[in-house]
Design a protein around this motif. Structure first.
Motif, PDB file in Angstrom:
ATOM      1  N   SER A  37       0.853  -1.183   0.000  1.00 48.10           N
ATOM      2  CA  SER A  37       0.000   0.000   0.000  1.00 48.10           C
ATOM      3  C   SER A  37       0.887   1.231   0.000  1.00 48.10           C
ATOM      4  O   SER A  37       1.820   1.325   0.796  1.00 48.10           O
ATOM      5  CB  SER A  37      -0.885   0.006   1.255  1.00 48.10           C
ATOM      6  OG  SER A  37      -1.475   1.268   1.434  1.00 48.10           O
ATOM      7  N   ASP A  38       0.611   2.172  -0.892  1.00 48.38           N
ATOM      8  CA  ASP A  38       1.373   3.424  -0.881  1.00 48.38           C
ATOM      9  C   ASP A  38       1.237   4.118   0.464  1.00 48.38           C
ATOM     10  O   ASP A  38       2.189   4.697   0.984  1.00 48.38           O
ATOM     11  CB  ASP A  38       0.885   4.370  -1.980  1.00 48.38           C
ATOM     12  CG  ASP A  38       1.334   3.939  -3.357  1.00 48.38           C
ATOM     13  OD1 ASP A  38       2.239   3.091  -3.458  1.00 48.38           O
ATOM     14  OD2 ASP A  38       0.761   4.444  -4.341  1.00 48.38           O
ATOM     15  N   ARG A  39       0.064   4.056   1.055  1.00 50.46           N
ATOM     16  CA  ARG A  39      -0.180   4.706   2.350  1.00 50.46           C
ATOM     17  C   ARG A  39       0.668   4.101   3.461  1.00 50.46           C
ATOM     18  O   ARG A  39       1.020   4.762   4.420  1.00 50.46           O
ATOM     19  CB  ARG A  39      -1.679   4.600   2.689  1.00 50.46           C
ATOM     20  CG  ARG A  39      -2.043   5.084   4.071  1.00 50.46           C
ATOM     21  CD  ARG A  39      -1.863   6.600   4.214  1.00 50.46           C
ATOM     22  NE  ARG A  39      -2.113   7.020   5.569  1.00 50.46           N
ATOM     23  CZ  ARG A  39      -1.171   7.364   6.429  1.00 50.46           C
ATOM     24  NH1 ARG A  39       0.084   7.363   6.073  1.00 50.46           N
ATOM     25  NH2 ARG A  39      -1.472   7.733   7.652  1.00 50.46           N
ATOM     26  N   ARG A  40       0.988   2.835   3.334  1.00 48.77           N
ATOM     27  CA  ARG A  40       1.771   2.131   4.358  1.00 48.77           C
ATOM     28  C   ARG A  40       3.259   2.079   4.012  1.00 48.77           C
ATOM     29  O   ARG A  40       3.989   1.301   4.583  1.00 48.77           O
ATOM     30  CB  ARG A  40       1.244   0.712   4.546  1.00 48.77           C
ATOM     31  CG  ARG A  40      -0.204   0.645   4.932  1.00 48.77           C
ATOM     32  CD  ARG A  40      -0.365   0.988   6.397  1.00 48.77           C
ATOM     33  NE  ARG A  40      -1.773   1.041   6.739  1.00 48.77           N
ATOM     34  CZ  ARG A  40      -2.349   2.068   7.320  1.00 48.77           C
ATOM     35  NH1 ARG A  40      -1.645   3.122   7.647  1.00 48.77           N
ATOM     36  NH2 ARG A  40      -3.626   2.051   7.601  1.00 48.77           N
ATOM     37  N   GLN A  60       5.546  -1.602   9.137  1.00 48.98           N
ATOM     38  CA  GLN A  60       5.678  -0.793   7.926  1.00 48.98           C
ATOM     39  C   GLN A  60       6.855   0.163   8.029  1.00 48.98           C
ATOM     40  O   GLN A  60       7.381   0.403   9.111  1.00 48.98           O
ATOM     41  CB  GLN A  60       4.401   0.019   7.703  1.00 48.98           C
ATOM     42  CG  GLN A  60       4.205   1.082   8.779  1.00 48.98           C
ATOM     43  CD  GLN A  60       2.953   1.896   8.584  1.00 48.98           C
ATOM     44  OE1 GLN A  60       1.865   1.345   8.623  1.00 48.98           O
ATOM     45  NE2 GLN A  60       3.116   3.198   8.358  1.00 48.98           N
ATOM     46  N   ILE A  64       5.497   7.549   3.929  1.00 48.11           N
ATOM     47  CA  ILE A  64       4.308   7.432   3.089  1.00 48.11           C
ATOM     48  C   ILE A  64       4.721   7.738   1.655  1.00 48.11           C
ATOM     49  O   ILE A  64       5.042   8.879   1.328  1.00 48.11           O
ATOM     50  CB  ILE A  64       3.201   8.402   3.536  1.00 48.11           C
ATOM     51  CG1 ILE A  64       2.862   8.184   5.005  1.00 48.11           C
ATOM     52  CG2 ILE A  64       1.962   8.243   2.658  1.00 48.11           C
ATOM     53  CD1 ILE A  64       2.002   9.276   5.591  1.00 48.11           C
ATOM     54  N   ALA A  66       3.063   7.783  -1.250  1.00 48.88           N
ATOM     55  CA  ALA A  66       2.183   8.663  -2.023  1.00 48.88           C
ATOM     56  C   ALA A  66       2.366  10.136  -1.662  1.00 48.88           C
ATOM     57  O   ALA A  66       2.216  11.006  -2.511  1.00 48.88           O
ATOM     58  CB  ALA A  66       0.725   8.252  -1.820  1.00 48.88           C
ATOM     59  N   GLU A  67       2.700  10.409  -0.423  1.00 49.19           N
ATOM     60  CA  GLU A  67       2.833  11.796   0.031  1.00 49.19           C
ATOM     61  C   GLU A  67       4.283  12.241   0.179  1.00 49.19           C
ATOM     62  O   GLU A  67       4.558  13.395   0.489  1.00 49.19           O
ATOM     63  CB  GLU A  67       2.074  11.969   1.349  1.00 49.19           C
ATOM     64  CG  GLU A  67       0.587  11.693   1.175  1.00 49.19           C
ATOM     65  CD  GLU A  67      -0.164  11.667   2.495  1.00 49.19           C
ATOM     66  OE1 GLU A  67       0.332  12.238   3.487  1.00 49.19           O
ATOM     67  OE2 GLU A  67      -1.250  11.071   2.524  1.00 49.19           O
ATOM     68  N   ASP A  71       5.592   8.976   8.000  1.00 51.62           N
ATOM     69  CA  ASP A  71       4.301   8.643   8.589  1.00 51.62           C
ATOM     70  C   ASP A  71       4.213   9.187  10.009  1.00 51.62           C
ATOM     71  O   ASP A  71       3.180   9.701  10.412  1.00 51.62           O
ATOM     72  CB  ASP A  71       4.102   7.118   8.576  1.00 51.62           C
ATOM     73  CG  ASP A  71       2.691   6.721   8.935  1.00 51.62           C
ATOM     74  OD1 ASP A  71       1.752   7.463   8.606  1.00 51.62           O
ATOM     75  OD2 ASP A  71       2.525   5.654   9.552  1.00 51.62           O
TER      76      ASP A  71
END
Length: 113
Positions: A37-40, A60, A64, A66-67, A71
């Protein structure tokens, strides 16, 4: 039986998730599954159940994708994070991981019944 559980978070200095997964699995006696997951932070490892509410473990990277940011910025020196949710064994898990990870925080919450 109490329905108060905890979310606890730990940090690891390294970010080699395969090695950290092996340590977490051995120390806690769990088996984690690879996920993405990009978020993870891209690839991560997870243990739990989508069918029932129970303990969940998520290992993880502290980034992040994607960003393009951390995190948990307040833990910038730590490359990987382990979150344990829905547990009533917070103290036991923290003691087991004490040699390998830095304890960050603990939050109590109630599972509605």
């Amino acid at each position: 039986m109490s329905n108060v559980v905890e979310l606890i978070a730990f940090g690891f200095r390294g970010d080699k998730l395969d090695e950290l997964r092996a340590t977490v699995e051995l120390v806690l006696g769990i088996t984690m599954q690879a996920r993405n997951s990009d978020r993870r932070g891209g690839d991560y490892f997870w243990c739990g159940s989508f069918e029932v509410v129970g303990e969940e473990f998520r290992l993880q990277r502290n980034f992040i994708v994607a960003e393009q940011e951390l995190d948990e910025p307040r833990f910038a020196d730590f490359g990987a994070l382990l979150y344990v949710a829905n547990t009533a064994r917070g103290a036991e898990i923290a003691a087991a991981l004490a040699r390998f990870a830095k304890f960050f925080y603990r939050e109590e919450y109630s599972l509605g019944r």
